[in-house]
Scaffold this active site. Sequence first.
Site, PDB file in Angstrom:
ATOM      1  N   ARG A 241      -9.620   5.517  -3.821  1.00 38.21           N
ATOM      2  CA  ARG A 241      -9.342   4.334  -2.925  1.00 38.21           C
ATOM      3  C   ARG A 241     -10.188   5.300  -1.273  1.00 38.21           C
ATOM      4  O   ARG A 241     -10.003   5.990  -0.157  1.00 38.21           O
ATOM      5  CB  ARG A 241      -8.282   4.229  -2.538  1.00 38.21           C
ATOM      6  CG  ARG A 241      -6.938   4.403  -3.214  1.00 38.21           C
ATOM      7  CD  ARG A 241      -5.802   3.788  -3.081  1.00 38.21           C
ATOM      8  NE  ARG A 241      -4.986   3.049  -4.141  1.00 38.21           N
ATOM      9  CZ  ARG A 241      -4.700   3.635  -4.553  1.00 38.21           C
ATOM     10  NH1 ARG A 241      -4.488   4.787  -4.920  1.00 38.21           N
ATOM     11  NH2 ARG A 241      -3.207   2.918  -5.785  1.00 38.21           N
TER      12      ARG A 241
ATOM     13  N   HIS B  14       0.690  -0.934   0.186  1.00 34.60           N
ATOM     14  CA  HIS B  14      -0.074   0.191   0.227  1.00 34.60           C
ATOM     15  C   HIS B  14       0.983   1.265   0.065  1.00 34.60           C
ATOM     16  O   HIS B  14       1.130   2.223  -0.479  1.00 34.60           O
ATOM     17  CB  HIS B  14      -0.840   0.207   1.216  1.00 34.60           C
ATOM     18  CG  HIS B  14      -2.052   0.784   0.624  1.00 34.60           C
ATOM     19  ND1 HIS B  14      -3.197   1.129   0.682  1.00 34.60           N
ATOM     20  CD2 HIS B  14      -2.212   1.697   1.906  1.00 34.60           C
ATOM     21  CE1 HIS B  14      -3.871   1.591   0.346  1.00 34.60           C
ATOM     22  NE2 HIS B  14      -3.497   2.958   1.400  1.00 34.60           N
TER      23      HIS B  14
ATOM     24  N   ARG C  97       2.122 -10.091  -1.655  1.00 33.96           N
ATOM     25  CA  ARG C  97       3.377  -8.855  -3.043  1.00 33.96           C
ATOM     26  C   ARG C  97       3.742  -7.856  -1.314  1.00 33.96           C
ATOM     27  O   ARG C  97       4.716  -7.323  -2.418  1.00 33.96           O
ATOM     28  CB  ARG C  97       1.758  -8.451  -3.439  1.00 33.96           C
ATOM     29  CG  ARG C  97       0.698  -7.147  -2.633  1.00 33.96           C
ATOM     30  CD  ARG C  97      -0.291  -6.673  -3.856  1.00 33.96           C
ATOM     31  NE  ARG C  97      -0.721  -5.806  -2.099  1.00 33.96           N
ATOM     32  CZ  ARG C  97      -1.490  -5.447  -3.255  1.00 33.96           C
ATOM     33  NH1 ARG C  97      -2.385  -5.067  -3.952  1.00 33.96           N
ATOM     34  NH2 ARG C  97      -2.312  -4.172  -2.398  1.00 33.96           N
TER      35      ARG C  97
ATOM     36  N   GLU D  79     -10.797  -9.437  -9.124  1.00 37.35           N
ATOM     37  CA  GLU D  79      -8.780  -9.326  -8.406  1.00 37.35           C
ATOM     38  C   GLU D  79      -9.666 -10.596  -7.785  1.00 37.35           C
ATOM     39  O   GLU D  79      -8.006 -10.872  -7.158  1.00 37.35           O
ATOM     40  CB  GLU D  79      -9.482  -7.848  -7.805  1.00 37.35           C
ATOM     41  CG  GLU D  79      -9.760  -8.060  -7.082  1.00 37.35           C
ATOM     42  CD  GLU D  79     -10.008  -6.473  -5.883  1.00 37.35           C
ATOM     43  OE1 GLU D  79      -8.991  -5.548  -5.619  1.00 37.35           O
ATOM     44  OE2 GLU D  79     -11.151  -5.891  -4.837  1.00 37.35           O
TER      45      GLU D  79
ATOM     46  N   ARG E   3     -14.428   3.548  -4.776  1.00 35.39           N
ATOM     47  CA  ARG E   3     -14.535   1.876  -4.291  1.00 35.39           C
ATOM     48  C   ARG E   3     -14.625   2.554  -2.968  1.00 35.39           C
ATOM     49  O   ARG E   3     -13.912   2.125  -1.884  1.00 35.39           O
ATOM     50  CB  ARG E   3     -13.086   1.489  -4.299  1.00 35.39           C
ATOM     51  CG  ARG E   3     -13.056  -0.384  -3.628  1.00 35.39           C
ATOM     52  CD  ARG E   3     -11.539  -0.527  -4.151  1.00 35.39           C
ATOM     53  NE  ARG E   3     -10.799  -0.010  -3.122  1.00 35.39           N
ATOM     54  CZ  ARG E   3      -9.431  -0.488  -3.531  1.00 35.39           C
ATOM     55  NH1 ARG E   3      -8.868  -1.011  -3.771  1.00 35.39           N
ATOM     56  NH2 ARG E   3      -7.829   0.250  -2.366  1.00 35.39           N
TER      57      ARG E   3
ATOM     58  N   ASN F 158      -3.246  -5.603  -9.325  1.00 34.65           N
ATOM     59  CA  ASN F 158      -2.357  -5.994  -7.986  1.00 34.65           C
ATOM     60  C   ASN F 158      -2.810  -7.154  -7.455  1.00 34.65           C
ATOM     61  O   ASN F 158      -1.902  -8.088  -6.972  1.00 34.65           O
ATOM     62  CB  ASN F 158      -2.006  -4.582  -7.458  1.00 34.65           C
ATOM     63  CG  ASN F 158      -1.357  -3.624  -8.059  1.00 34.65           C
ATOM     64  OD1 ASN F 158      -1.652  -3.613  -8.668  1.00 34.65           O
ATOM     65  ND2 ASN F 158      -2.096  -2.223  -7.796  1.00 34.65           N
TER      66      ASN F 158
END
Length: 768
Positions: free
Chosen positions: A471, A364, A639, A605, A507, A628
């Site tokens: 976001r 992030h 990740r 996703e 989102r 991602n």
Amino acid sequence: MLNVLRNLVQDVNSAQDLKEALEIIVSRVQSAMDTEVCSVYLLDPDSNRYILMATEGLYREAVGKVSLGYSEGLIGLVGSREEPINLEDAPSHPRYRYFPETGEERFRSFLGVPIIHHRRVLGVLVVQERETARCFDEGEEAFLVTVSAQLAGVIAHSEATGAISGLSLTGEQAKDVCFNGVAGAQGVAIGEGVVVYPAADLDAVPEKQIEDIEQELALFGVAVTAVREDIERVAERLASQLRPEEQALFEVYLRMLSDEALPGEVVNRIRDGQWAQGALKQVVQQYVRHFEMMDDLYLRERAVDIRDLGRRLLSHLQEGDPQDRVYPEKTVLVSEELTPAMLGEVPRGQLVGLVSVRGSGNSHVAILARAMGVPTVMGLVDIPVNQLDGREMIVDGFEGQIYASPSQELRNFYQDICDEEDELVKGLEALRDKPCETTDGHRVSLLVNTGLMTDVVRSLSHGAEGIGLYRTEVPFMIKDRFPSEQEQREYYREQLEAFAPNPVTMRTLDIGGDKALTYFPIQEENPFLGWRGIRVTLDHPEIFLVQVRAMLKASEGLNNLQIMLPMISNISEVEESLHLIYRVYHEVREEGYDIHMPKVGVMVEIPAAVYQVRELADRVDFLSVGSNDLTQYLLAVDRNNPRVAQLYHSYHPAVLQALVRIAQDAHAVGKPVSICGELAGDPGGAVLLMAMGYDALSMNAASLPKVKSVLRSLSREWAMQLLEDVLLLDSPHVIKSCVDLSLRSAGFGRYLRPGKSSVTARPEPSHV
């Protein structure tokens, strides 16, 4: 043997430098295995030779003088084969190399094991025996392999610490020491390291020399008094509830705080010039190691008490430190694990680079760094963070490397890259108001990912056509409680107004995974496969309903709101979410707000959603791929884990095949599809996505001008041919190279890595 190994690792961890660590290793291993010789050879990255760095049993004068080529002798054989070699008669082996200065002609039996850390051979650990032939058995070989594996990280860390201090393995001056990590955000930064660390964490306290010794002594004295009073207060309050032997535990604490005990040793180190927090850390760690090595179980447990006392003292020291942190004009922020809050502490305009031990290019913080245009390197596992405070550093966000204490030559090289990048950005400003249209007329919308109002300002100046991903967790993360409906409404209105009449896709709250709220902690063993995204908000409809209500009210008179649902894995989640959204819509209309029903979409996703695109598209207005997370789930790679970061690759054939399928299935049922992962912000990735048919690409603002310039300069037919070619390849690295080569051939090399073509060759660094 397990106890021996534990004590050995603890002792090595307590060593002041690499030399002491290696001497502890050879001494303890020789004793534990009851052998006559134990030696450590380390591979010098500058000369690519194995150097005898420590020995117990060979002539000490040979240390630092005897060296072997990379493939020379039995040592070179162990290193090149990367496996143990166990010989009963070493001199008879054809690769045996004799050094008279070591005195090893007396020894025949040989057992050598490689020291490997993150696939890099650091050296070779060897034990030997006299002429009376001895074949080391399987148990002894296994023990030495275990020792080697346990100590590899410690040796790598010690080696790095020495290099940052300016010394190579041979004791010569180290030049342009380079540490390899993972590229987090592109760009180059030259600045001064500022180490930030969490409060009351002894392990994270950096080493720092001070000039005002009396001030540090006074600070420490106040902290000791405060902790002593705290303990006395607790003891007094609990006196009536405890037996005398239990009350005695408080006496133990108070005795440890007497001037001749722990505080006395801290004072001595402060007088030597170490700041109070660093002196406390050194003494507490020394005490803890001492107690943990004791055989008596009761005494061993006292290490917990020492650690607790240390944290209490540190907490008071940090509260009483009168000096506010001073950030240099060009600050490179360094931490074990960077957080968004840490970024916000640096004064505006002074943050030039970020370095984080933990995390990867898709954590992030890395995403925020790209949005802010701050060069970032993540996943620097072996770097001794505490040594970087106040040092000049270069952050290479293109290659994922940092340099400590760079030479003037290297500094000039990277300054040229910075200058060239600035010129490139200025040259792209003319494209701001032009559409993103290929030479053969194919139109693609370029959107931005935002979270802060500063993102909006930068996005508008770069010519963004809307927001593909807002976001909404950012307003939640910067508070110490859930924001109210009115507070959320104000945040959302800012974004909607700034881009009106262009679309703003918001989102719904996506917490969990690597995004945590301090006031709503989610403790899970595997957070990325756990309670996150839509799963949280559907379980807490009170959070979801308030957020949607705030979004709808904020859109009044603008009607450019789109709502996107994250982490969808099945149809029922979409239907339940739509039911709640429609309910709120009608309630808000009844309250008198003149609003339109916004378009609702889902994020693709999770792999399950890839195979339900048509069914999902039947229920919503649009689809948006979160590449991602999709990449992370397809490849089963966390990740944020630097140990497997090299396996995370957006150009993996499976990822590209999935992206092709999503675009085809969405268009087959007449629904638009966009992508808002970081792949869209990579010029090469954008070319492939445009060829696949994605209607809109959403990226960080800093990437938008480059992507627009590339897409406007080529035809979709050319891009589709490139896509067809790379889909036949089976390696992500080969695919990436193929795409980069094609772009370079088309004249876009300067967008991939500024400086490589026009700047003179980079000076050869010392890699650690």
